[in-house]
Write a protein that holds these residues in place. Structure first.
Motif, PDB file in Angstrom:
ATOM      1  N   LEU A  78      -6.925  -4.884  13.498  1.00  0.00           N
ATOM      2  CA  LEU A  78      -6.640  -3.640  14.220  1.00  0.00           C
ATOM      3  C   LEU A  78      -6.835  -3.818  15.729  1.00  0.00           C
ATOM      4  CD1 LEU A  78      -8.068  -0.998  11.747  1.00  0.00           C
ATOM      5  CD2 LEU A  78      -5.673  -1.404  12.336  1.00  0.00           C
ATOM      6  N   GLU A  79      -7.828  -4.587  16.114  1.00  0.00           N
ATOM      7  CA  GLU A  79      -8.018  -4.838  17.565  1.00  0.00           C
ATOM      8  C   GLU A  79      -6.771  -5.497  18.152  1.00  0.00           C
ATOM      9  OE1 GLU A  79     -11.673  -7.061  17.843  1.00  0.00           O
ATOM     10  OE2 GLU A  79     -12.797  -5.292  17.155  1.00  0.00           O
ATOM     11  N   ARG A  80      -6.225  -6.430  17.383  1.00  0.00           N
ATOM     12  CA  ARG A  80      -4.996  -7.114  17.841  1.00  0.00           C
ATOM     13  C   ARG A  80      -3.857  -6.091  17.986  1.00  0.00           C
ATOM     14  NH1 ARG A  80      -4.360 -11.831  20.404  1.00  0.00           N
ATOM     15  NH2 ARG A  80      -2.301 -12.705  20.039  1.00  0.00           N
ATOM     16  N   ILE A 103       0.639  -1.146   9.480  1.00  0.00           N
ATOM     17  CA  ILE A 103       0.050  -2.078  10.452  1.00  0.00           C
ATOM     18  C   ILE A 103      -0.514  -3.296   9.728  1.00  0.00           C
ATOM     19  CG2 ILE A 103      -1.666  -2.347  12.303  1.00  0.00           C
ATOM     20  CD1 ILE A 103      -1.713   0.729  12.522  1.00  0.00           C
ATOM     21  N   GLY A 104      -0.046  -4.491  10.164  1.00  0.00           N
ATOM     22  CA  GLY A 104      -0.571  -5.737   9.622  1.00  0.00           C
ATOM     23  C   GLY A 104      -0.907  -6.642  10.783  1.00  0.00           C
ATOM     24  N   SER A 105      -1.132  -7.853  10.562  1.00  0.00           N
ATOM     25  CA  SER A 105      -1.276  -8.474   9.262  1.00  0.00           C
ATOM     26  C   SER A 105      -2.379  -9.522   9.363  1.00  0.00           C
ATOM     27  CB  SER A 105       0.035  -9.130   8.812  1.00  0.00           C
ATOM     28  OG  SER A 105       0.421 -10.135   9.713  1.00  0.00           O
ATOM     29  N   SER A 106      -2.943  -9.852   8.216  1.00  0.00           N
ATOM     30  CA  SER A 106      -4.000 -10.875   8.184  1.00  0.00           C
ATOM     31  C   SER A 106      -3.647 -11.902   7.126  1.00  0.00           C
ATOM     32  CB  SER A 106      -5.350 -10.222   7.847  1.00  0.00           C
ATOM     33  OG  SER A 106      -5.320  -9.708   6.541  1.00  0.00           O
ATOM     34  N   ARG A 107      -4.221 -13.090   7.271  1.00  0.00           N
ATOM     35  CA  ARG A 107      -3.994 -14.161   6.286  1.00  0.00           C
ATOM     36  C   ARG A 107      -5.307 -14.896   6.042  1.00  0.00           C
ATOM     37  NH1 ARG A 107       1.495 -13.689   7.636  1.00  0.00           N
ATOM     38  NH2 ARG A 107       2.799 -14.502   5.980  1.00  0.00           N
ATOM     39  N   GLN A 108      -5.674 -15.003   4.760  1.00  0.00           N
ATOM     40  CA  GLN A 108      -6.921 -15.707   4.392  1.00  0.00           C
ATOM     41  C   GLN A 108      -6.694 -16.513   3.119  1.00  0.00           C
ATOM     42  OE1 GLN A 108      -8.841 -11.654   4.251  1.00  0.00           O
ATOM     43  NE2 GLN A 108     -10.663 -12.874   4.702  1.00  0.00           N
ATOM     44  N   TYR A 109      -7.153 -17.766   3.149  1.00  0.00           N
ATOM     45  CA  TYR A 109      -7.198 -18.577   1.932  1.00  0.00           C
ATOM     46  C   TYR A 109      -8.602 -18.504   1.331  1.00  0.00           C
ATOM     47  CZ  TYR A 109      -2.769 -20.985   2.848  1.00  0.00           C
ATOM     48  OH  TYR A 109      -1.443 -21.282   3.040  1.00  0.00           O
ATOM     49  N   ASP A 110      -8.707 -18.940   0.093  1.00  0.00           N
ATOM     50  CA  ASP A 110      -9.997 -19.119  -0.576  1.00  0.00           C
ATOM     51  C   ASP A 110     -10.824 -17.839  -0.656  1.00  0.00           C
ATOM     52  OD1 ASP A 110      -9.399 -21.844  -0.862  1.00  0.00           O
ATOM     53  OD2 ASP A 110     -10.057 -22.212   1.201  1.00  0.00           O
ATOM     54  N   VAL A 111     -10.165 -16.697  -0.785  1.00  0.00           N
ATOM     55  CA  VAL A 111     -10.873 -15.441  -1.027  1.00  0.00           C
ATOM     56  C   VAL A 111     -10.362 -14.915  -2.361  1.00  0.00           C
ATOM     57  CG1 VAL A 111     -11.364 -13.116  -0.173  1.00  0.00           C
ATOM     58  CG2 VAL A 111     -10.827 -14.954   1.450  1.00  0.00           C
ATOM     59  N   GLU A 112     -11.267 -14.704  -3.302  1.00  0.00           N
ATOM     60  CA  GLU A 112     -10.802 -14.279  -4.630  1.00  0.00           C
ATOM     61  C   GLU A 112     -10.817 -12.762  -4.792  1.00  0.00           C
ATOM     62  OE1 GLU A 112     -12.741 -16.357  -7.755  1.00  0.00           O
ATOM     63  OE2 GLU A 112     -11.996 -18.280  -7.024  1.00  0.00           O
ATOM     64  N   HIS A 113     -11.802 -12.103  -4.163  1.00  0.00           N
ATOM     65  CA  HIS A 113     -11.909 -10.659  -4.401  1.00  0.00           C
ATOM     66  C   HIS A 113     -10.904  -9.901  -3.527  1.00  0.00           C
ATOM     67  CE1 HIS A 113     -13.989 -10.260  -0.592  1.00  0.00           C
ATOM     68  NE2 HIS A 113     -14.732 -11.282  -0.953  1.00  0.00           N
ATOM     69  N   ASP A 114     -10.506  -8.745  -4.046  1.00  0.00           N
ATOM     70  CA  ASP A 114      -9.470  -7.986  -3.330  1.00  0.00           C
ATOM     71  C   ASP A 114     -10.052  -6.870  -2.470  1.00  0.00           C
ATOM     72  OD1 ASP A 114     -10.312  -6.224  -5.247  1.00  0.00           O
ATOM     73  OD2 ASP A 114      -8.355  -5.968  -6.211  1.00  0.00           O
ATOM     74  N   ALA A 116      -2.434 -11.252  13.204  1.00  0.00           N
ATOM     75  CA  ALA A 116      -1.354 -11.179  14.190  1.00  0.00           C
ATOM     76  C   ALA A 116      -0.852  -9.743  14.247  1.00  0.00           C
ATOM     77  CB  ALA A 116      -0.212 -12.111  13.788  1.00  0.00           C
ATOM     78  N   PHE A 117      -0.344  -9.359  15.404  1.00  0.00           N
ATOM     79  CA  PHE A 117       0.221  -8.019  15.585  1.00  0.00           C
ATOM     80  C   PHE A 117       1.559  -7.926  14.861  1.00  0.00           C
ATOM     81  CE2 PHE A 117       3.211  -5.559  18.378  1.00  0.00           C
ATOM     82  CZ  PHE A 117       2.787  -4.304  17.993  1.00  0.00           C
ATOM     83  N   ASN A 118       1.653  -6.980  13.937  1.00  0.00           N
ATOM     84  CA  ASN A 118       2.858  -6.811  13.129  1.00  0.00           C
ATOM     85  C   ASN A 118       2.879  -5.350  12.696  1.00  0.00           C
ATOM     86  OD1 ASN A 118       4.896  -6.878  11.227  1.00  0.00           O
ATOM     87  ND2 ASN A 118       4.144  -8.699  10.167  1.00  0.00           N
ATOM     88  N   ILE A 119       3.812  -4.583  13.223  1.00  0.00           N
ATOM     89  CA  ILE A 119       3.814  -3.151  12.916  1.00  0.00           C
ATOM     90  C   ILE A 119       5.216  -2.715  12.514  1.00  0.00           C
ATOM     91  CG2 ILE A 119       3.973  -2.641  15.380  1.00  0.00           C
ATOM     92  CD1 ILE A 119       2.480  -0.101  14.848  1.00  0.00           C
ATOM     93  N   GLN A 120       5.251  -1.817  11.538  1.00  0.00           N
ATOM     94  CA  GLN A 120       6.539  -1.430  10.957  1.00  0.00           C
ATOM     95  C   GLN A 120       6.662   0.085  10.880  1.00  0.00           C
ATOM     96  OE1 GLN A 120       7.340  -1.590   6.404  1.00  0.00           O
ATOM     97  NE2 GLN A 120       8.161  -3.466   7.224  1.00  0.00           N
ATOM     98  N   PRO A 121       7.791   0.625  11.375  1.00  0.00           N
ATOM     99  CA  PRO A 121       8.030   2.067  11.179  1.00  0.00           C
ATOM    100  C   PRO A 121       8.585   2.302   9.781  1.00  0.00           C
ATOM    101  CG  PRO A 121       9.852   1.087  12.426  1.00  0.00           C
ATOM    102  CD  PRO A 121       8.909  -0.039  12.077  1.00  0.00           C
ATOM    103  N   VAL A 161       6.760  -7.704  15.959  1.00  0.00           N
ATOM    104  CA  VAL A 161       5.935  -8.842  15.538  1.00  0.00           C
ATOM    105  C   VAL A 161       5.663  -9.699  16.767  1.00  0.00           C
ATOM    106  CG1 VAL A 161       5.666 -10.674  13.833  1.00  0.00           C
ATOM    107  CG2 VAL A 161       7.329  -8.866  13.410  1.00  0.00           C
ATOM    108  N   GLU A 162       4.392 -10.038  16.984  1.00  0.00           N
ATOM    109  CA  GLU A 162       4.101 -10.925  18.114  1.00  0.00           C
ATOM    110  C   GLU A 162       4.565 -12.336  17.769  1.00  0.00           C
ATOM    111  OE1 GLU A 162      -0.654 -11.219  17.410  1.00  0.00           O
ATOM    112  OE2 GLU A 162       0.202 -12.739  18.745  1.00  0.00           O
ATOM    113  N   LEU A 163       4.993 -13.085  18.771  1.00  0.00           N
ATOM    114  CA  LEU A 163       5.425 -14.459  18.489  1.00  0.00           C
ATOM    115  C   LEU A 163       4.272 -15.317  18.014  1.00  0.00           C
ATOM    116  CD1 LEU A 163       8.164 -14.809  21.118  1.00  0.00           C
ATOM    117  CD2 LEU A 163       8.369 -15.616  18.782  1.00  0.00           C
ATOM    118  N   GLY A 164       3.067 -14.943  18.360  1.00  0.00           N
ATOM    119  CA  GLY A 164       1.884 -15.652  17.854  1.00  0.00           C
ATOM    120  C   GLY A 164       1.767 -15.544  16.339  1.00  0.00           C
ATOM    121  N   TYR A 165       2.514 -14.616  15.701  1.00  0.00           N
ATOM    122  CA  TYR A 165       2.527 -14.459  14.240  1.00  0.00           C
ATOM    123  C   TYR A 165       2.856 -15.779  13.563  1.00  0.00           C
ATOM    124  CZ  TYR A 165       4.354 -12.961   9.694  1.00  0.00           C
ATOM    125  OH  TYR A 165       4.595 -12.820   8.352  1.00  0.00           O
ATOM    126  N   LEU A 166       3.734 -16.544  14.219  1.00  0.00           N
ATOM    127  CA  LEU A 166       4.155 -17.797  13.601  1.00  0.00           C
ATOM    128  C   LEU A 166       2.969 -18.747  13.475  1.00  0.00           C
ATOM    129  CD1 LEU A 166       7.550 -18.071  15.464  1.00  0.00           C
ATOM    130  CD2 LEU A 166       7.126 -17.272  13.134  1.00  0.00           C
TER     131      LEU A 166
END
Ligand code: FAD
Length: 374
Positions: free
Chosen positions: A284-286, A262-273, A249-254, A232-237
């Motif tokens: 992914l670029e991150r 591979i994650g992760s993203s965070r968005q408010y105010d989005v209703e559709h999945d 933010a860069f967050n990857i899990q074996p 996890v990148e420290l910028g995740y915080l």
């Protein structure tokens, strides 16, 4: 039809499931109702990182306590729960982030959490696939990974074995005063109700400060050994703290299967999945920037989920003051898998009027809730 029990839990995600098991162990008659199936919500969409965190003393106390509970439980968990003590490395890109590494290490050491500072060379040895140069990182070897849907299903099975009733495929349309009204017209009654409906909790309890926070994840084909820790990148915080903007933010899990999550993203105010190509590309670029070899791997699935978020980044665990029959157990945002077991203990202590192992006050729904900004 009217059915009566001691405790009725709305939501068969990891939080509702953990509460059901804990309450059933305490001898209470429990019923769980879910509109879909176990782990259909955020639980089934999550990464399953069991991680100790230090944004606040209250967050540390809950994550640390719950991690201890996971560790105690793990010897009896079946292989399907995929427990992996892979540890976390918080990756520092530059000297400024290395200062955070040192601060984080001091904080954890003072509180008995084992950590190890990695310099640039040690980081490269630990994770050869990371880009170079990076400044270093902080290894937290006690962190682990589980497969959340299997864990939630297991907790429910254990609750059912102790007599709990499961009402699957039943939507609760109203909740309060010891009653849950279902969409099919039936009514379930209980002495105590627990709203563990995740991102939808506020639909059932007006005024509950929980809103959905969308996240995307990608899973690859099998590449065993390519990544050894949860990275996890420290910028995740910064990303996790943002209250308004979309962030990645860069967050990857074996995974134990050899796959990489591979994650992760965070968005408010989005209703559709729907999967959103713009934010997925940013995410992914991150990831490719930090771990260049990822760009040549095959991915097999992309999905989204909604974290139940609160303004102060702490969950809501306890009595709802406007209704003497109602408790809430929600708002765990990106830490609900980690903190599910502790949540169940705190709910159980409050329902049975017992003293909990850690203070309950920071998580009570009645607390003063200031917005936490980055
Ligand atoms: C992309 C992503 C990655 C994550 N990664 C991690 C991680 O690595 N570690 C971690 O600790 N946490 C992580 N989380 C957070 C974690 O998944 C959540 O905090 C946790 O799953 C919340 O569990 P829950 O039981 O409260 O909610 P949910 O799992 O959403 O369960 C709520 C349940 O309530 C049911 N329900 C809702 N409304 C009704 C109704 N009216 N009637 C009947 N049933 C209803 C739903 O069907 C659902 O099954 C992540 C989340 C996401 C989205």
């Amino acid at each position: 039809m009217t059915v009566s029990t001691d405790v009725l839990i709305v939501g068969a995600g990891i939080v509702g499931a953990a509460c059901a098991w804990e309450l059933a162990k305490s001898g209470l008659r429990v019923a769980v109702v879910d509109q879909s199936y176990p782990a259909a919500g955020a639980t089934g969409a999550s990464m399953g990182h069991i991680v100790v965190m230090d944004d606040s003393e209250a967050q540390f106390a809950l994550t640390r306590y719950s991690q201890t509970l996971w560790d105690e439980l793990s010897p009896e968990l079946p292989a399907t729960v995929e427990v992996d003590r892979c540890g976390t490395i918080w990756v520092a890109a530059d000297d400024e982030e290395m200062q955070q590494v040192r601060r984080k290490q001091a904080y954890y050491s003072e509180r008995g959490v084992q950590t190890e500072i990695l310099d640039s060379t040690a980081l490269r040895q630990a994770e050869p696939g990371l880009k170079a140069p990076l400044a270093g990182g902080l290894r937290v070897p006690g962190d682990s990974v589980v497969y959340p849907p299997a864990a939630a299903s297991l907790f429910l099975e254990k609750a059912v074995a102790l007599g709990a009733a499961l009402h699957i495929g039943k939507t609760v349309t109203s909740l309060g005063q010891g009653r849950a009204r279902l969409a099919d017209g039936a009514e379930l009654r209980a002495s105590k109700l627990i709203n563990a409906a995740g991102q939808h909790a506020a639909r059932l309890t007006a005024g509950l400060p929980v809103k959905p926070r969308k996240g995307h994840l990608v899973i690859t084909d099998r590449y065993a050994g390519m990544v050894r820790h949860q990275l996890v990148e420290l910028g995740y915080l910064k990303s996790a703290h943002s209250l308004t903007s979309d962030s990645v933010a860069f967050n990857i899990q074996p995974r134990k299967t050899g796959q990489l999550l591979i994650g992760s993203s965070r968005q408010y105010d989005v209703e559709h999945d729907h999967v959103e190509p713009a934010i997925l590309s940013r995410m992914l670029e991150r990831a490719f920037e930090y771990f260049p070899g990822l760009s040549s791997l095959s991915s097999i699935r992309v999905w989204t989920g909604f974290r139940p978020a609160t303004p102060d980044k702490l969950p809501l665990i306890g009595a709802w003051s406007e209704d003497p029959t109602l408790y809430v157990a929600t708002g765990h945002e990106g830490l609900g898998v980690t903190t599910s077991l502790a949540t169940a203990k705190l709910i159980c202590a409050q329902l049975l009027d017992r003293t909990a192992t850690i203070p309950v006050d920071p998580y009570l729904p009645s607390r003063h809730m200031a917005e936490v900004h980055a």
